[in-house]
Design a protein around this motif. Structure first.
Motif, PDB file in Angstrom:
ATOM      1  N   GLY A 119       0.791  -1.230   0.000  1.00 28.81           N
ATOM      2  CA  GLY A 119       0.000   0.000   0.000  1.00 28.81           C
ATOM      3  C   GLY A 119       0.822   1.278   0.000  1.00 28.81           C
ATOM      4  O   GLY A 119       0.245   2.371   0.034  1.00 28.81           O
ATOM      5  N   ALA A 120       2.145   1.160  -0.060  1.00 31.47           N
ATOM      6  CA  ALA A 120       2.980   2.374  -0.058  1.00 31.47           C
ATOM      7  C   ALA A 120       2.691   3.209  -1.305  1.00 31.47           C
ATOM      8  O   ALA A 120       2.663   4.452  -1.241  1.00 31.47           O
ATOM      9  CB  ALA A 120       4.456   1.990  -0.002  1.00 31.47           C
ATOM     10  N   THR A 121       2.449   2.535  -2.413  1.00 27.81           N
ATOM     11  CA  THR A 121       2.179   3.261  -3.668  1.00 27.81           C
ATOM     12  C   THR A 121       0.875   4.040  -3.536  1.00 27.81           C
ATOM     13  O   THR A 121       0.831   5.254  -3.801  1.00 27.81           O
ATOM     14  CB  THR A 121       2.075   2.259  -4.844  1.00 27.81           C
ATOM     15  OG1 THR A 121       3.248   1.442  -4.855  1.00 27.81           O
ATOM     16  CG2 THR A 121       1.919   2.965  -6.172  1.00 27.81           C
ATOM     17  N   LEU A 122      -0.181   3.344  -3.133  1.00 33.14           N
ATOM     18  CA  LEU A 122      -1.492   3.989  -3.049  1.00 33.14           C
ATOM     19  C   LEU A 122      -1.479   5.110  -2.004  1.00 33.14           C
ATOM     20  O   LEU A 122      -2.051   6.180  -2.237  1.00 33.14           O
ATOM     21  CB  LEU A 122      -2.564   2.948  -2.713  1.00 33.14           C
ATOM     22  CG  LEU A 122      -3.989   3.373  -3.051  1.00 33.14           C
ATOM     23  CD1 LEU A 122      -4.150   3.606  -4.545  1.00 33.14           C
ATOM     24  CD2 LEU A 122      -4.988   2.328  -2.585  1.00 33.14           C
ATOM     25  N   TRP A 180       4.461 -11.129 -18.967  1.00 35.58           N
ATOM     26  CA  TRP A 180       3.153 -11.721 -18.671  1.00 35.58           C
ATOM     27  C   TRP A 180       2.132 -10.768 -18.063  1.00 35.58           C
ATOM     28  O   TRP A 180       1.194 -11.213 -17.404  1.00 35.58           O
ATOM     29  CB  TRP A 180       3.296 -12.975 -17.795  1.00 35.58           C
ATOM     30  CG  TRP A 180       3.811 -14.170 -18.518  1.00 35.58           C
ATOM     31  CD1 TRP A 180       4.903 -14.922 -18.188  1.00 35.58           C
ATOM     32  CD2 TRP A 180       3.267 -14.787 -19.699  1.00 35.58           C
ATOM     33  NE1 TRP A 180       5.081 -15.949 -19.092  1.00 35.58           N
ATOM     34  CE2 TRP A 180       4.085 -15.879 -20.031  1.00 35.58           C
ATOM     35  CE3 TRP A 180       2.159 -14.503 -20.515  1.00 35.58           C
ATOM     36  CZ2 TRP A 180       3.839 -16.705 -21.133  1.00 35.58           C
ATOM     37  CZ3 TRP A 180       1.925 -15.311 -21.611  1.00 35.58           C
ATOM     38  CH2 TRP A 180       2.751 -16.396 -21.905  1.00 35.58           C
ATOM     39  N   ARG A 181       2.277  -9.444 -18.294  1.00 36.62           N
ATOM     40  CA  ARG A 181       1.198  -8.530 -17.902  1.00 36.62           C
ATOM     41  C   ARG A 181      -0.064  -8.876 -18.685  1.00 36.62           C
ATOM     42  O   ARG A 181      -1.168  -8.545 -18.290  1.00 36.62           O
ATOM     43  CB  ARG A 181       1.587  -7.071 -18.214  1.00 36.62           C
ATOM     44  CG  ARG A 181       2.686  -6.514 -17.322  1.00 36.62           C
ATOM     45  CD  ARG A 181       2.865  -5.035 -17.595  1.00 36.62           C
ATOM     46  NE  ARG A 181       4.115  -4.531 -17.047  1.00 36.62           N
ATOM     47  CZ  ARG A 181       4.258  -4.049 -15.822  1.00 36.62           C
ATOM     48  NH1 ARG A 181       3.236  -3.998 -14.999  1.00 36.62           N
ATOM     49  NH2 ARG A 181       5.433  -3.602 -15.414  1.00 36.62           N
ATOM     50  N   ASN A 182       0.139  -9.515 -19.835  1.00 43.03           N
ATOM     51  CA  ASN A 182      -0.951  -9.865 -20.745  1.00 43.03           C
ATOM     52  C   ASN A 182      -1.690 -11.144 -20.339  1.00 43.03           C
ATOM     53  O   ASN A 182      -2.678 -11.501 -20.991  1.00 43.03           O
ATOM     54  CB  ASN A 182      -0.398 -10.041 -22.159  1.00 43.03           C
ATOM     55  CG  ASN A 182       0.835 -10.945 -22.202  1.00 43.03           C
ATOM     56  OD1 ASN A 182       1.736 -10.787 -21.375  1.00 43.03           O
ATOM     57  ND2 ASN A 182       0.881 -11.871 -23.123  1.00 43.03           N
TER      58      ASN A 182
HETATM   59  O1  PRP Z   1       0.986  -1.756  -2.606  1.00 42.00           O
HETATM   60  P1  PRP Z   1       2.423  -1.677  -3.031  1.00 42.00           P
HETATM   61  O2  PRP Z   1       3.284  -2.664  -2.280  1.00 42.00           O
HETATM   62  O3  PRP Z   1       2.966  -0.295  -3.002  1.00 42.00           O
HETATM   63  O4  PRP Z   1       2.486  -2.203  -4.542  1.00 42.00           O
HETATM   64  C1  PRP Z   1       1.493  -1.913  -5.480  1.00 42.00           C
HETATM   65  C2  PRP Z   1       2.096  -1.308  -6.728  1.00 42.00           C
HETATM   66  O5  PRP Z   1       3.093  -2.188  -7.250  1.00 42.00           O
HETATM   67  C3  PRP Z   1       2.885  -2.341  -8.641  1.00 42.00           C
HETATM   68  O6  PRP Z   1       3.538  -1.339  -9.363  1.00 42.00           O
HETATM   69  P2  PRP Z   1       5.118  -1.429  -9.680  1.00 42.00           P
HETATM   70  O7  PRP Z   1       5.879  -0.662  -8.663  1.00 42.00           O
HETATM   71  O8  PRP Z   1       5.479  -2.856  -9.883  1.00 42.00           O
HETATM   72  O9  PRP Z   1       5.240  -0.636 -11.039  1.00 42.00           O
HETATM   73  P3  PRP Z   1       4.715  -1.092 -12.479  1.00 42.00           P
HETATM   74  O10 PRP Z   1       3.217  -1.156 -12.395  1.00 42.00           O
HETATM   75  O11 PRP Z   1       5.192  -0.045 -13.403  1.00 42.00           O
HETATM   76  O12 PRP Z   1       5.322  -2.450 -12.766  1.00 42.00           O
HETATM   77  C4  PRP Z   1       1.395  -2.215  -8.791  1.00 42.00           C
HETATM   78  O13 PRP Z   1       1.023  -1.870 -10.108  1.00 42.00           O
HETATM   79  C5  PRP Z   1       1.032  -1.161  -7.786  1.00 42.00           C
HETATM   80  O14 PRP Z   1       1.070   0.145  -8.345  1.00 42.00           O
END
Ligand code: PRP
Ligand code: GUN
Length: 192
Positions: A119-122, A180-182
């Protein structure tokens, strides 16, 4: 097929083997049903608000595309790219590759991504949206990974009806070593 150099040939073999031996955790049909439910809820809540949808690249690409075609109301679309895995199976520091273009101030913002893991990204994207003056921010995420390592305890997406076990998953936008994103569904390498 043209001849491949040995390294490329090995990668192709490895990636095909990985997929041939993968566990399918969520089928394409289940994903489609989850997206139907998500679209209904979003339509009910935001259908008359002229929202802006921001796809979190790259992983959010497929979910965003499938979700948007289910929404029969006027909306705008933009994207942002914040990444912290970058081809690896463990997340690191968040790197903002591309910031959104459509201003968020005074708008109803919907963030669309593939997975809520730690969840660090969100959490960082939510901070960004609030600082940018969005009127409201809602989050739509295809799958929520089940563990107790969320960056913000209890963090949930507003719209999300699929859960996955605590394994590194791929497909429907999510990569494994860049590939394999596809894959049409959600998979995990066998035994891992
Ligand atoms: O909840 P978290 O632990 O933060 O991870 C979630 C994030 O990780 C992935 O992105 P990624 O960093 O792999 O980038 P990408 O989508 O460009 O591959 C995914 O698409 C989310 O955005
Ligand atoms: N591809 C992929 N990306 C992720 N980002 C955070 N968790 C995951 C995962 O399990 N798979």
């Amino acid at each position: 097929m043209s001849r491949l150099d040995p390294e490329t040939h090995q990668s192709l073999t490895d990636m095909r083997e990985l997929m041939a031996n993968a566990d399918c955790l969520i089928s394409q049909e289940e994903v489609e049903r989850a997206l139907d439910r998500m679209a209904e809820e979003i339509t009910r809540d935001l259908g008359d608000k002229l929202p802006v949808f921001y796809c979190v690249m790259n992983g959010g690409l497929i979910t965003t595309g499938h979700l948007l075609t289910r929404l029969g109301f006027p909306l705008e679309v933009d994207y942002l790219h914040a990444t912290r895995y970058r081809g690896k199976t463990r997340g690191g520091e968040l790197f903002w590759r591309v910031s959104p273009e459509i201003p968020m101030a005074g708008r109803h913002v919907v963030i669309v991504d593939d997975i809520l893991d730690e969840g660090a990204t969100l959490a960082a994207i939510l901070d960004y949206c609030r600082e940018a003056g969005a009127d409201s921010v809602t989050t739509a995420v295809l799958v929520d990974k089940q563990h107790d390592r969320k960056a913000v305890p209890g963090l949930k997406a507003d719209y999300c009806s699929l859960e996955v076990a605590d394994r590194y998953v791929y497909g429907f936008g999510m990569d494994i070593k860049g590939y394999w994103r596809n894959a049409p569904g959600i998979f995990a390498p066998k035994g891992r």
